[in-house]
Design a protein around this motif. Structure first.
Motif, mmCIF file in Angstrom:
data_model
loop_
_atom_site.group_PDB
_atom_site.id
_atom_site.type_symbol
_atom_site.label_atom_id
_atom_site.label_comp_id
_atom_site.label_asym_id
_atom_site.label_seq_id
_atom_site.Cartn_x
_atom_site.Cartn_y
_atom_site.Cartn_z
ATOM 1 N N THR A 5 9.347 3.349 3.399
ATOM 2 C CA THR A 5 8.978 2.464 4.396
ATOM 3 C C THR A 5 7.559 1.714 3.924
ATOM 4 O OG1 THR A 5 9.744 3.683 6.517
ATOM 5 C CG2 THR A 5 8.079 2.277 6.778
ATOM 6 N N VAL A 6 8.183 -0.027 4.339
ATOM 7 C CA VAL A 6 6.677 -0.827 4.422
ATOM 8 C C VAL A 6 5.944 -1.882 5.706
ATOM 9 C CG1 VAL A 6 7.215 -1.222 1.891
ATOM 10 C CG2 VAL A 6 8.183 -2.324 4.091
ATOM 11 N N ASP A 17 0.686 -1.331 0.052
ATOM 12 C CA ASP A 17 0.020 -0.146 -0.283
ATOM 13 C C ASP A 17 0.681 1.261 0.003
ATOM 14 O OD1 ASP A 17 -2.317 -1.436 -0.707
ATOM 15 O OD2 ASP A 17 -2.428 -1.596 1.914
ATOM 16 N N VAL A 18 1.774 1.257 -0.820
ATOM 17 C CA VAL A 18 2.627 2.414 -0.956
ATOM 18 C C VAL A 18 3.708 2.706 -1.854
ATOM 19 C CG1 VAL A 18 4.718 1.854 0.507
ATOM 20 C CG2 VAL A 18 5.014 3.811 0.198
ATOM 21 N N ALA A 41 6.739 -1.806 10.521
ATOM 22 C CA ALA A 41 7.126 -0.837 9.653
ATOM 23 C C ALA A 41 8.472 -1.243 9.261
ATOM 24 C CB ALA A 41 6.572 0.649 9.311
ATOM 25 N N VAL A 42 9.233 -1.205 8.283
ATOM 26 C CA VAL A 42 10.546 -1.317 8.209
ATOM 27 C C VAL A 42 11.052 -0.534 6.626
ATOM 28 C CG1 VAL A 42 10.898 -3.711 9.162
ATOM 29 C CG2 VAL A 42 10.264 -3.360 6.755
ATOM 30 N N PRO A 43 12.500 -0.274 5.943
ATOM 31 C CA PRO A 43 12.876 0.410 5.371
ATOM 32 C C PRO A 43 12.901 -0.411 4.004
ATOM 33 C CG PRO A 43 15.000 -0.195 6.878
ATOM 34 C CD PRO A 43 13.268 -0.060 7.526
ATOM 35 N N TYR A 44 12.541 -0.439 3.322
ATOM 36 C CA TYR A 44 12.636 -1.506 1.450
ATOM 37 C C TYR A 44 13.968 -0.653 1.371
ATOM 38 C CZ TYR A 44 10.401 -3.918 -1.853
ATOM 39 O OH TYR A 44 11.006 -5.549 -2.536
ATOM 40 N N ASN A 45 15.615 -1.335 1.354
ATOM 41 C CA ASN A 45 16.167 -1.181 1.884
ATOM 42 C C ASN A 45 16.944 -1.860 0.873
ATOM 43 O OD1 ASN A 45 18.784 1.110 1.544
ATOM 44 N ND2 ASN A 45 18.894 0.079 3.512
ATOM 45 N N TYR A 46 16.539 -1.842 -0.253
ATOM 46 C CA TYR A 46 17.305 -3.123 -1.861
ATOM 47 C C TYR A 46 17.948 -2.578 -3.053
ATOM 48 C CZ TYR A 46 15.035 -6.992 0.515
ATOM 49 O OH TYR A 46 13.945 -7.014 1.455
ATOM 50 N N LYS A 47 19.213 -2.379 -3.461
ATOM 51 C CA LYS A 47 19.593 -2.816 -4.912
ATOM 52 C C LYS A 47 20.420 -3.895 -5.023
ATOM 53 C CE LYS A 47 23.738 0.227 -6.220
ATOM 54 N NZ LYS A 47 24.524 1.200 -6.226
ATOM 55 N N TRP A 48 19.411 -4.581 -5.749
ATOM 56 C CA TRP A 48 20.398 -5.649 -6.020
ATOM 57 C C TRP A 48 20.937 -6.158 -7.928
ATOM 58 C CZ3 TRP A 48 14.352 -5.662 -4.716
ATOM 59 C CH2 TRP A 48 14.260 -6.585 -3.859
#
Length: 449
Positions: free
Chosen positions: A295-296, A264-265, A304-311
């Motif tokens: 934040t998801v 939902d973000v 709530a946690v950061p959606y912290n990715y760089k794949w």
């Protein structure tokens, strides 16, 4: 019918006299005397090969033609259509539309009709799935089994809008019933709203293609993102592809990863895919995705946690002889500001024996998976990846490693049965505080129509 017959006669008569003078033969039919008003026209139709009468030598001009007899007349007119002027061709187009079914049954290909007919095509699929512990969970927990039934129906449609432009859509309805969460004896049901998970406009011109809308791309072998699997997640955005001599294909796109409202973000991301054909049996892949850091609700118990990715990912798929296929892919999360002890890497491989053909009952496939993915290596909450299991319990949680087994069998045309089993443990048991996830089972039957 009278109007249609008049059109047919007008068309074939115009064709029979176009560009040439026809000599009248001897009286061809015993029931058309020389003094009859239609004698000259009938003779011209016979001379042009349009009509041939009945086996008893009669024309039966007062008899109403059947649709198949009319279709035969139209077919013969079509065979001479190169003689027709624009007006006559327009009449023939109408006749082809009117008698399309009969002409098809007579084996006559109606090119103009095929070109002008509606190009919308519908297909669909349905799935009934029972799952036990699909997201793992600590095996030592009380009431540790989670389970549910899922029923899903999808309707696919494609339509050619123009020579190089196509629309591809898919509508989905899904229900979960008899659902029990881990550590609970309460059961509940949930019905999702009717949604569309694909609404893509695809432009293709030679080696270049461009998609815009709600799309389903697959990056690499699917560890970052897989739009083609049963867990395939859509992206709202655009995707450009160029194919270099069918050996190297480069794609890049930008869009919102949360098209299915999992979090939902808006989670906008840039993504790219590179595929290289090494031989007829081997392909190499590389992929990249960088979402914006939002934040998801993907942490423990929905925190709530950061959606912290760089794949980044790198993989291959290879045919090992006529019956075996091997797939493998590694992945790394190079995002900044990850926890100091973040498990950033992971990999997955699958060895598959044979494959199913849904049109051929009795065909089957057996596969074995092994995966080892850290707690920040894949997204275990959004499930955009190709894994049959979550790959961990939550974002930044415990990761997963272990093996799985799958079996698919086509028991009837367009219907198959699949069984999946996974035995996983945390990526690092000393960090997680428990040794094993609950074993995961799935029984699935799929139908195509």
């Amino acid at each position: 019918m009278k109007k249609t017959a008049s059109l047919a006669m007008a068309a074939v008569f115009a064709l029979s006299v176009a560009g040439t003078a026809l000599a009248a033969p001897a009286n061809p039919f015993v029931d058309v005397p020389a003094q009859h008003w239609a004698y000259g026209a009938v003779n011209k139709l016979v001379k042009a090969g349009i009509v041939s009468g009945y086996g008893d030598g009669t024309y039966k001009g007062d008899r109403t033609l059947t649709r198949y007899e009319m279709a035969t007349v139209v077919a013969k007119a079509m065979a001479n259509s190169e003689k027709a002027d624009a007006e006559t061709k327009a009449v023939l187009d109408k006749l082809q539309a009117e008698f399309a079914t009969e002409l098809n049954n007579l084996g006559v290909r109606v090119d103009n009709l095929e070109k002008n007919a509606s190009t919308i095509k519908f297909t669909g699929d349905a799935r009934i799935r029972y799952q036990q512990n699909p997201s793992g969970g600590d095996s030592s927990a009380v009431n540790n089994t989670s389970s549910n039934f899922q029923e899903r129906v999808r309707l696919n449609l494609t339509a050619d809008i123009a020579d190089n432009l196509k629309f591809i859509g898919r509508i989905e309805a899904q229900n979960e019933s008899n659902q029990r969460a881990a550590n609970s004896n309460t059961r509940e049901s949930r019905t999702d709203s009717l949604t569309y998970d694909r609404a893509e406009f695809l432009y293709s011109n030679g080696n270049f293609s461009a998609s815009v809308g709600r799309i389903l791309p697959t990056l690499g072998e699917g560890l970052i993102w897989d739009g083609s699997s049963s867990n395939g997640a859509p992206i709202d955005g655009t995707y450009l592809t160029y194919n270099f001599d069918n050996k190297i294909k480069l794609s890049a796109g930008y869009g919102d990863l949360d098209a299915n409202n999992k979090f939902d973000v808006s989670t906008n991301a840039f993504f790219a895919d590179l595929r290289a054909k090494v031989s007829n049996n081997v392909n190499l892949t590389a992929a990249y995705m960088k979402p914006n850091n939002v934040t998801v609700a993907g942490g423990l118990n929905g925190a709530a946690v950061p959606y912290n990715y760089k794949w980044f990912s790198y993989g291959f798929d290879a045919k090992l002889g006529p019956n075996f296929t091997l797939i493998g892919e590694g992945i790394r999360n190079n995002a900044a500001d990850l926890p100091a002890d973040a498990q950033k890497t992971g990999w997955w491989t699958r060895l598959k024996y044979k494959d199913i053909n849904v049109a051929n009952p009795g065909t089957f496939a057996v596969y074995v998976d092994y995966l080892k993915v850290g707690n920040w290596a894949v997204d275990p909450a959004g499930w955009g990846h190709t894994l049959n299991v979550a790959g961990g319990d939550y974002i930044g949680g415990n990761g997963a490693k272990g093996w799985g087994l799958g079996l698919q069998y086509v028991y009837a045309k367009n219907a198959d049965l699949e069984f999946r089993y996974y035995d996983l443990e945390p990526y690092d048991s000393s960090k997680s505080g428990f040794d094993n996830y609950k074993k995961s089972y799935s029984v699935i039957t799929n139908f195509r129509f």
